[in-house]
Each structure stands twice: as C-alpha cells, then as structure tokens.
Design a protein around this motif. Structure first.
Motif, PDB file in Angstrom:
ATOM      1  N   GLY A   1      12.315 -90.764  86.150  1.00 23.31           N
ATOM      2  CA  GLY A   1      11.364 -89.431  85.907  1.00 23.31           C
ATOM      3  C   GLY A   1      11.125 -89.164  87.083  1.00 23.31           C
ATOM      4  N   THR A   2      12.120 -88.265  87.271  1.00 22.56           N
ATOM      5  CA  THR A   2      11.002 -87.612  88.724  1.00 22.56           C
ATOM      6  C   THR A   2      10.573 -86.417  88.769  1.00 22.56           C
ATOM      7  OG1 THR A   2      13.326 -86.007  88.890  1.00 22.56           O
ATOM      8  CG2 THR A   2      14.149 -88.370  90.776  1.00 22.56           C
ATOM      9  N   ARG A   3      10.447 -85.965  87.319  1.00 19.78           N
ATOM     10  CA  ARG A   3       9.684 -84.702  86.721  1.00 19.78           C
ATOM     11  C   ARG A   3       8.668 -84.820  86.973  1.00 19.78           C
ATOM     12  NH1 ARG A   3      12.276 -83.025  81.833  1.00 19.78           N
ATOM     13  NH2 ARG A   3      12.887 -86.179  81.879  1.00 19.78           N
TER      14      ARG A   3
ATOM     15  N   PRO B   1       6.466 -96.641  84.256  1.00 19.45           N
ATOM     16  CA  PRO B   1       7.261 -96.055  82.528  1.00 19.45           C
ATOM     17  C   PRO B   1       6.145 -94.628  82.737  1.00 19.45           C
ATOM     18  CG  PRO B   1       6.870 -98.248  82.360  1.00 19.45           C
ATOM     19  CD  PRO B   1       6.231 -98.185  83.939  1.00 19.45           C
ATOM     20  N   LYS B   2       7.379 -93.291  82.786  1.00 15.78           N
ATOM     21  CA  LYS B   2       6.992 -92.912  81.869  1.00 15.78           C
ATOM     22  C   LYS B   2       6.646 -92.953  80.548  1.00 15.78           C
ATOM     23  CE  LYS B   2      10.916 -90.521  81.282  1.00 15.78           C
ATOM     24  NZ  LYS B   2      12.168 -89.532  81.644  1.00 15.78           N
ATOM     25  N   GLU B   3       7.442 -93.150  79.948  1.00 15.04           N
ATOM     26  CA  GLU B   3       7.743 -94.303  78.377  1.00 15.04           C
ATOM     27  C   GLU B   3       6.012 -94.661  78.178  1.00 15.04           C
ATOM     28  OE1 GLU B   3       9.779 -94.568  80.727  1.00 15.04           O
ATOM     29  OE2 GLU B   3      11.190 -93.853  80.075  1.00 15.04           O
TER      30      GLU B   3
ATOM     31  N   ARG C   1      19.164-104.659  81.644  1.00 17.06           N
ATOM     32  CA  ARG C   1      18.848-103.896  83.175  1.00 17.06           C
ATOM     33  C   ARG C   1      20.189-102.969  83.231  1.00 17.06           C
ATOM     34  NH1 ARG C   1      14.651-104.945  87.765  1.00 17.06           N
ATOM     35  NH2 ARG C   1      12.174-105.321  86.129  1.00 17.06           N
ATOM     36  N   GLN C   2      19.853-101.967  83.714  1.00 16.62           N
ATOM     37  CA  GLN C   2      20.713-101.376  83.778  1.00 16.62           C
ATOM     38  C   GLN C   2      20.524-100.807  85.691  1.00 16.62           C
ATOM     39  OE1 GLN C   2      20.260 -96.661  83.259  1.00 16.62           O
ATOM     40  NE2 GLN C   2      23.044 -96.293  83.766  1.00 16.62           N
ATOM     41  N   LYS C   3      21.705-101.936  86.436  1.00 14.88           N
ATOM     42  CA  LYS C   3      21.377-102.001  87.749  1.00 14.88           C
ATOM     43  C   LYS C   3      21.161-100.303  88.273  1.00 14.88           C
ATOM     44  CE  LYS C   3      22.973-106.097  87.814  1.00 14.88           C
ATOM     45  NZ  LYS C   3      22.899-106.800  85.632  1.00 14.88           N
TER      46      LYS C   3
HETATM   47  P1  UTP Z   1      16.439 -88.420  82.445  1.00  9.69           P
HETATM   48  O1  UTP Z   1      17.276 -87.013  82.925  1.00  9.69           O
HETATM   49  O2  UTP Z   1      15.165 -87.798  81.710  1.00  9.69           O
HETATM   50  O3  UTP Z   1      16.291 -88.276  83.536  1.00  9.69           O
HETATM   51  O4  UTP Z   1      17.044 -88.832  81.157  1.00  9.69           O
HETATM   52  P2  UTP Z   1      15.272 -89.136  84.388  1.00  9.69           P
HETATM   53  O5  UTP Z   1      15.548 -89.635  84.943  1.00  9.69           O
HETATM   54  O6  UTP Z   1      14.300 -90.082  82.406  1.00  9.69           O
HETATM   55  O7  UTP Z   1      14.280 -88.328  84.600  1.00  9.69           O
HETATM   56  P3  UTP Z   1      13.670 -87.121  85.451  1.00  9.69           P
HETATM   57  O8  UTP Z   1      14.537 -86.081  84.876  1.00  9.69           O
HETATM   58  O9  UTP Z   1      14.348 -87.416  86.660  1.00  9.69           O
HETATM   59  O10 UTP Z   1      12.196 -86.641  85.611  1.00  9.69           O
HETATM   60  C1  UTP Z   1      17.530 -89.018  80.139  1.00  9.69           C
HETATM   61  C2  UTP Z   1      17.281 -89.691  79.194  1.00  9.69           C
HETATM   62  O11 UTP Z   1      18.295 -91.152  79.812  1.00  9.69           O
HETATM   63  C3  UTP Z   1      17.691 -91.998  80.651  1.00  9.69           C
HETATM   64  C4  UTP Z   1      16.055 -91.757  81.140  1.00  9.69           C
HETATM   65  O12 UTP Z   1      15.341 -92.887  80.837  1.00  9.69           O
HETATM   66  C5  UTP Z   1      15.844 -91.058  80.004  1.00  9.69           C
HETATM   67  O13 UTP Z   1      15.116 -91.327  79.000  1.00  9.69           O
HETATM   68  N1  UTP Z   1      18.542 -92.309  81.503  1.00  9.69           N
HETATM   69  C6  UTP Z   1      18.377 -91.615  82.212  1.00  9.69           C
HETATM   70  C7  UTP Z   1      18.756 -93.941  81.824  1.00  9.69           C
HETATM   71  O14 UTP Z   1      18.093 -94.592  81.176  1.00  9.69           O
HETATM   72  N2  UTP Z   1      19.574 -93.943  82.846  1.00  9.69           N
HETATM   73  C8  UTP Z   1      20.106 -92.996  83.852  1.00  9.69           C
HETATM   74  O15 UTP Z   1      21.021 -93.793  84.886  1.00  9.69           O
HETATM   75  C9  UTP Z   1      19.683 -91.972  83.719  1.00  9.69           C
END
Ligand code: UTP
Length: 297
Positions: A16-18, A27-29, A104-106
């Motif tokens: 969720g870097t954005r 979590p952003k969720e 968990r995705q580690k």
């Molecule tokens: P995003 O491209 O939105 O990446 O991933 P992010 O890390 O959540 O957010 P930003 O871009 O850094 O702000 C799309 C979806 O895939 C999941 C994210 O949680 C999101 O729902 N995802 C992404 C994973 O579960 N694992 C990953 O390794 C990457």
C-alpha cells in the motif's frame, strides 16, 4: 460441465505504498467508507454473488482484518449490557458473512504470487479473485456479473472498465474480438503499458473468475513489470491456451488504495448514507457558496 463459483481469493498482502504513511502499520483495506471498512464491502459483494468461502492472503500489519471478521465476545457483551441491540446484531452478522480463512504471503512477490498462495484452498474448482481495495458500486454485484458470463461461456472472465488513455499505464490492459455487448474474447493482455503501447483502454479492475489451470502457469511465471509475479502475464499465457474473456463491469468504481480514489468514495458513500446524507450534502454546499453549479440548490 460448468461448475458454480463458491470460493474466492482476496489478495491483501501488498504494501500500500500509494497510501503511506497511513499504511505503515494499518491495512488500507480497513479504511472506513462512512462506518464500514472497505474490505467488508468487498466481502458483501462476494456473498451477494454466491461466494460462500473466502481465503484472504494477508501479510505483516494486516491482523486488523482478521479481528474485524472474527467474533468479539467482549464487545458483544458490552453492547448487550447497554441494550444496544441493533448494533449488536450488526456486529454479530459480520462474523457470519462467509467462511473466511487466512494465509500469509511471506514476501510481497506480486499479485500473481498472492493468488498462487490460495491454490490448496481452491483445489479443482473455478474461483473468484477480488482486490480488497477496489469498490464497485453497481446495479448488480460486480462478481455476480462475471459469474453470469462464466456460467454462460464456461471460461475465465476478467472484469474490465474503460479508462482515459492517460491512465492506461496504471493498469493491465486487455484487447480482443468483441463477441457480445461489453464482452470480448481476449487476444492481448499487457501489464501497465505506456499510452503508445496500449492495445486499448480496457483496464483490468480487480475482479476475476478464474479456473484452476491458472495455478500451474503462475508456478512457472517469471517476474514482470516492477519485478513482481504478475497475474496479467499468467492470464496472457492462459489466453494462448484457451478462450479467456473480458467483460465490462457495470458500476462506479473506486480505487480506495489511491488517496484521491478514497476521497471520492468517501464523498459518494457519505452522500448516499440514509442518516448522514442530507446533512453532509448541506455541508458540502456550504463550502461553495458562490458556485452557480451548487449554490442555492
Ligand atoms: P497493488 O498494485 O495495489 O499494490 O496490488 P499494493 O502494494 O497493494 O499498493 P501500492 O500500489 O503499493 O500502493 C494489487 C493488489 O494485489 C495485492 C494487494 O494487496 C492489492 O490488493 N498484492 C500485491 C498482494 O496480495 N501481494 C503482492 O505481493 C502484491
């Protein structure tokens, strides 16, 4: 025989870097739209689409999601003692929305890798994938729209919507042969193309109905854009082996993982809220007293 879609994978393990610094430890969720976290809207959408079992792929800092869908005896006890029965009922319902399990995705190796983490849970069935930060507010639940197409065509279906050309580089972009209204058979699929490279403006928007043959492709998938194992790349390979469809989902979409997208969703859901809508509308109008578009109405 076409099998119904009962299971879903929710990949929630991104960083969720954005949305930093908010996402540093939360979590952003779990960001609220009025009073419900974003991911609850997505679970409700899945349930309304016939999904009964969900695997959430989580990572560090995502424990609040598990707590939200768990039973909270202490809170229920407090609400009961205070006679807040309506709230009690609402809180209880959350823990029984669906059968939810977690893994968990580690390491955040990409969306494709997150989906692969759900392989054992899915087994040999078709399944849905829903991103937990994308909200689609439409006439029919977004996943239900895709399930309808899946049952008709018996093949994987990817939810898409048209985006302005300058935004194609934020998405996976699909293109192909139109075979029905809002329905294409995919010929090309590109992750985050430049506007010049983009084969169309049909953006992949975080809702999919997939078949288990995607897993063996994901297992072999090399990292793509951003060094991540991309679901889009695996779907391109799949589309070379069997028909894969894209369907234009009807509904307003909000990417709540993006700050502006979150603000837009908050305003829309605030305005639609039966208790708060009218006062919120008045407040918003008061911000623009001289605006001929909104003033005085
Ligand atoms: P995003 O491209 O939105 O990446 O991933 P992010 O890390 O959540 O957010 P930003 O871009 O850094 O702000 C799309 C979806 O895939 C999941 C994210 O949680 C999101 O729902 N995802 C992404 C994973 O579960 N694992 C990953 O390794 C990457």
């Amino acid at each position: 025989m076409t099998r119904s879609v009962n299971k879903a994978i929710f990949p929630l393990a991104g960083h969720g870097t954005r949305f930093l610094p908010m996402t540093k430890a939360s979590p952003k969720e779990m960001l609220p739209l009025v009073d419900k976290p974003v991911v609850q809207y997505v679970v409700e959408e899945a349930v309304a689409s016939g999904i009964q079992e969900i695997i959430m792929i989580t990572g560090r800092g995502k424990r609040a999601i598990e707590d939200h869908f768990d039973i909270s005896y202490e809170l229920e006890d407090v609400l009961e003692k205070k006679g807040k029965y309506e709230l009690l009922e609402e809180i209880r319902k959350i823990s029984y929305l669906a059968e939810i399990v977690y893994t968990r995705q580690k390491e955040s190796l990409g969306l494709g890798h997150a989906v692969l983490c759900g392989r054992q849970f899915i087994g040999d069935e078709p399944f849905a994938v829903a991103l937990g930060d994308e909200i689609i507010d439409g006439p029919e639940a977004a996943l239900a729209q895709l399930v309808g197409v899946y049952l008709r065509l018996n093949g994987p279906v990817i939810g898409v919507q048209r985006v302005p050309p300058e935004e194609v580089s934020h998405y996976g972009i699909a293109a192909g042969k139109e075979i029905g209204e809002g329905l294409i058979e995919i010929e090309t699929l590109v992750e985050k193309p430049t506007p010049e490279e983009a084969p169309s403006n049909l953006a992949v928007i975080g809702r999919y109905i997939l078949t288990p043959d995607i897993f063996s492709i994901l297992e072999q998938q090399k990292p793509g854009v951003g060094g991540e194992i991309q679901l889009t790349d695996a779907l391109r390979t799949l589309a070379g082996q069997r028909p894969v469809y894209a369907y234009e989902i009807r509904g307003a979409r909000y990417d709540t993982g993006d700050k502006l997208g979150f603000l837009k969703a908050t305003v829309q859901f605030g305005l639609k809220n039966p208790e708060l809508g009218e006062s919120f509308r008045k407040f918003l109008r008061s911000l623009f007293p001289g605006d001929p578009e909104t003033g005085g109405r």
